[in-house]
Design a protein around this motif. Structure first.
Motif, PDB file in Angstrom:
ATOM      1  N   VAL A 195      61.812  79.809  42.766  1.00 20.50           N
ATOM      2  CA  VAL A 195      60.990  78.687  43.222  1.00 20.50           C
ATOM      3  C   VAL A 195      61.881  77.562  43.748  1.00 20.50           C
ATOM      4  N   ALA A 196      62.943  77.254  43.017  1.00 20.11           N
ATOM      5  CA  ALA A 196      63.848  76.181  43.451  1.00 20.11           C
ATOM      6  C   ALA A 196      64.430  76.480  44.826  1.00 20.11           C
ATOM      7  N   ASP A 197      64.790  77.729  45.073  1.00 15.36           N
ATOM      8  CA  ASP A 197      65.357  78.103  46.368  1.00 15.36           C
ATOM      9  C   ASP A 197      64.346  77.915  47.505  1.00 15.36           C
ATOM     10  N   ALA A 198      63.043  78.040  47.177  1.00 16.71           N
ATOM     11  CA  ALA A 198      62.005  77.931  48.213  1.00 16.71           C
ATOM     12  C   ALA A 198      61.544  76.499  48.450  1.00 16.71           C
ATOM     13  N   LEU A 199      61.845  75.592  47.522  1.00 17.96           N
ATOM     14  CA  LEU A 199      61.348  74.223  47.631  1.00 17.96           C
ATOM     15  C   LEU A 199      62.307  73.329  48.423  1.00 17.96           C
ATOM     16  N   PRO A 200      61.789  72.399  49.224  1.00 18.29           N
ATOM     17  CA  PRO A 200      62.648  71.464  49.939  1.00 18.29           C
ATOM     18  C   PRO A 200      63.556  70.652  49.022  1.00 18.29           C
ATOM     19  N   VAL A 201      63.100  70.323  47.804  1.00 18.97           N
ATOM     20  CA  VAL A 201      63.929  69.506  46.910  1.00 18.97           C
ATOM     21  C   VAL A 201      64.976  70.341  46.179  1.00 18.97           C
TER      22      VAL A 201
END
Length: 237
Positions: A195-201
């Motif tokens: 999820v972190a890899d897919a999020l802009p932040v």
């Protein structure tokens, strides 16, 4: 940054996760805080973690008579936050109907009952916690998206019905809270990393990220009928 001095705040679902972080932030902003949930043991543990004075109250959002009795015994609140919910999830054609009913009962009807019975000062606020699936549906969590959308619609309508009391919603994305702790740790870490890899932040959220938005809505005095999305860009990624 925001002051809640001399204001009374009730956080329903305040014994863990987003609710606990909100209670901590409200205490830090000067509020007199009461946390409520079904479990007194969890409330006692949470109260011990909060750096400041906090009161506790047992409250089951599925019990309408208990909710009405609870509010009859307290003076009107300045702010009420509702973050309590147990929501089984899964594809519509696979999720058993009793679990689907339980999800609605907990997150939507629990919030509805509180909103119906709550006693609030006219300058106060009521804040719901929805979720970004209302804006970005998932094929595996259709019901959760529908419940979140219903909560946001409820907030907009109540902002008119209860005016000048302010009613808003905060819509989190994926947040690292105890709700995830039932998952195998390695699998949870892989999920968070993906999820972190897919999020802009570039990261998943923390409970404090959502608490910051809730405190803002309590303190600003001008926001009502709003949904504040705090999802790391999940709705647009």
């Amino acid at each position: 940054m925001f002051s809640l001095e001399q204001q009374r705040v009730l956080v329903i679902g305040g014994s863990s996760g987003i609710g606990l972080a909100t209670a901590m932030s409200a205490v830090a902003a000067g509020a007199a805080v009461t946390i409520a949930s079904r479990s007194q043991d969890k409330l006692d543990t949470a109260a011990a973690r909060i750096a400041g004075s906090v009161e506790t109250a047992t409250l089951d959002t599925s019990d309408n008579a208990a909710i009405e009795a609870f509010f009859a015994n307290y003076a009107p609140w300045d702010h009420i936050v509702i973050s309590a919910a147990q929501t089984p999830t899964g594809p519509v054609r696979e999720l058993p109907l009793d679990q689907a009913h339980a999800a609605l009962e907990s997150k939507f009807w629990g919030t509805y009952r509180i909103a119906r019975a709550a006693s609030l000062n006219q300058s106060g606020s009521l804040t719901f916690v929805s979720g970004f699936l209302a804006d970005r549906p998932s094929a595996s969590s259709v019901l959760q998206g529908a419940i979140n959308a219903a909560l946001e619609g409820l907030a907009r309508g109540l902002a008119l019905e209860l005016a000048p009391v302010r009613v808003n919603a905060v819509s989190p994305g994926m947040i690292d809270t105890p709700l995830w702790h039932g998952m195998d740790e390695a699998k949870r870490n892989r999920t968070f990393e993906a999820v972190a890899d897919a999020l802009p932040v570039g990261r998943v959220g923390q409970a404090q990220d959502i608490a910051n938005a809730i405190v803002y809505l309590m303190a600003t005095g001008f926001a009502t009928g709003s949904t504040v999305r705090v999802d790391g860009g999940g709705a647009i990624a």
